[in-house]
Design an enzyme around this catalytic site. Structure first.
Site, PDB file in Angstrom:
ATOM      1  CD  GLU A  56      15.099   8.669  33.911  1.00 33.25           C
ATOM      2  OE1 GLU A  56      13.884   8.935  33.869  1.00 33.25           O
ATOM      3  OE2 GLU A  56      15.572   7.783  34.634  1.00 33.25           O
TER       4      GLU A  56
ATOM      5  CB  SER B 270      13.173   8.963  30.524  1.00 29.09           C
ATOM      6  OG  SER B 270      12.753   9.796  31.569  1.00 29.09           O
TER       7      SER B 270
ATOM      8  CB  SER C 168       4.403  14.954  32.837  1.00 32.05           C
ATOM      9  OG  SER C 168       5.658  15.469  32.464  1.00 32.05           O
TER      10      SER C 168
ATOM     11  CG  PHE D 233       9.589  -4.152  24.470  1.00 23.21           C
ATOM     12  CD1 PHE D 233       9.729  -2.975  23.753  1.00 23.21           C
ATOM     13  CD2 PHE D 233       8.463  -4.932  24.259  1.00 23.21           C
ATOM     14  CE1 PHE D 233       8.769  -2.573  22.843  1.00 23.21           C
ATOM     15  CE2 PHE D 233       7.487  -4.541  23.348  1.00 23.21           C
ATOM     16  CZ  PHE D 233       7.644  -3.356  22.638  1.00 23.21           C
TER      17      PHE D 233
END
Length: 389
Positions: free
Chosen positions: A37, A216, A357, A208
């Site tokens: 990240e 992220s 953000s 998932f």
């Protein structure tokens, strides 16, 4: 509130100002880092450097290269990073900042052209680091050892917030609702992949597959057919030897920003926000959708929720923050199901903090501007006592 650090600084023979000679609080903005990240941290730092109140704060910028070298960076947001092929990164500019604990005080020192120089003492560190080696308690522990105040969650809370497995255990221990999941510990997939596949089938598809300690949306895959599990595991294992597999939850993805309280006052929750995907380019809100494809997602704040559900989301967000021992800031992500039930997905102890953000946007919609939010976080860090608290 007293903004200046009360720590003593030793006599300075290198020409830098003494703490007693300064009027403004001195903030060290730390960014970059060794995790995947790294580029997001650089983008965050540029936004903060552009918005921080320079009338209140003097700023020192320190970047950490992807190789782990600490360098003295420009405080000009347009110069703070060097662009790579797609995303920015911290370049090795030939300087070397000594780690804070190396000097035994709050003086920042740098080796430049073979000469040791001082750039003066700092009062507080603003660590804008995402992912391992920054958001996971490692840097926080170093700053604790150096008796340096810093913005954000402490050592244990940062470590728990980084590890999705232990995060869920802590949430469950505090009575917070989490979705079904299974954890694949290092070596399990290699030793017995069929056993892992059986666990996935028991969870139900889709699932998932995620690196346990990454953010992220790096390395995350949606698996709708068990035959795709090998590919998803290989992608997750690129980022972390421990993998978490979560059952897909049907519900709206809602986020809520949490800000610590002053003194003994409780933490505060913003108005919730919602992410909705537009188009079919991405199955979920992955790394590319977050940072490279602006048109793929729509961010709405406040989210269109009834008053009762809004209150529940905000309450759950603060409870999650408190469960990990939150300080300063966090963003809590939840699912709101059709029956109104709220399920906690995860907490981000150093959320994306660029001007666009979700964390600062939610606070802006709640009445706190980006610049005010930065000042508030620094004030909270300065209030926090050193040592156990």
């Amino acid at each position: 509130m007293e903004n200046m650090s009360t720590s003593q600084t030793r006599p300075n023979n290198l020409g830098a100002p003494h703490a007693a000679d300064r009027v403004r609080t001195r903030v060290l903005v730390l960014f970059g880092g060794r995790s995947g990240e790294h580029p997001i941290s650089c983008i965050t730092a540029a936004g903060v450097l552009r918005a921080i109140d320079r009338d209140r704060f003097d700023v020192v910028a320190v970047g950490i290269t992807q190789g782990g070298k600490w360098v003295l960076a420009s405080t000009d947001p347009d110069e703070v990073v060097t662009s790579g092929d797609d995303l920015p990164h911290v370049a090795d500019n030939g300087t070397e900042v000594l780690l804070p604990f190396a000097s035994g005080d709050n003086e920042v020192r740098v080796i430049r052209d073979g000469v040791l120089e001082s750039v003066g003492p700092v009062d507080v560190v603003l660590p804008l680091l995402h992912g391992p080696f920054g958001e996971d308690g490692t840097v926080q522990g170093m700053l604790e050892l150096a008796d340096l105040r810093y913005v954000g969650v402490g050592v244990l809370g940062s470590a728990v917030g980084m590890d999705k497995h232990y995060m869920k255990l802590v949430f469950e221990g505090h009575g917070l609702p989490v979705g079904p999941y299974t954890t694949v510990f290092p070596g399990q997939w290699q030793r017995d992949p069929d056993e892992v596949r059986a666990r996935v089938v028991a969870l139900g598809l889709p699932v998932f597959v995620k690196p346990t300690r990454a953010g992220s949306s790096l390395g995350i895959s949606k698996v709708s057919d068990v035959g795709d599990l090998d590919r998803a595991m290989a992608e997750a294992l690129k980022h972390d030897p421990k993998v978490i597999i979560e059952a897909g939850i049907v519900g709206r993805e809602i986020e809520c920003a949490v800000l610590g309280g002053h003194g003994d006052t409780p933490a505060r929750a913003s108005l919730p926000g919602e992410i909705t995907m537009t188009g079919s380019a991405h199955e979920f809100y992955d790394f590319e959708a977050k940072y490279l494809d602006d048109a793929s997602a729509q961010l709405s704040c406040p989210a269109e929720l009834d008053e009762t559900t809004t209150a529940t989301v905000r309450e759950v967000a603060v409870r999650a923050f408190d469960a990990v021992g939150g300080e300063g800031l966090s963003r809590v992500d939840v699912f709101v199901q059709e029956d109104g039930a709220v399920v906690v997905n995860e907490i981000n102890t150093m959320p994306g903090f660029t001007p666009i953000s979700m964390y600062p946007r939610m606070w802006e919609r709640s009445g706190v501007s980006y610049t005010e939010l930065i000042s508030e976080l620094i004030d909270l860090a300065l209030e926090r006592p050193l040592g156990l608290r």
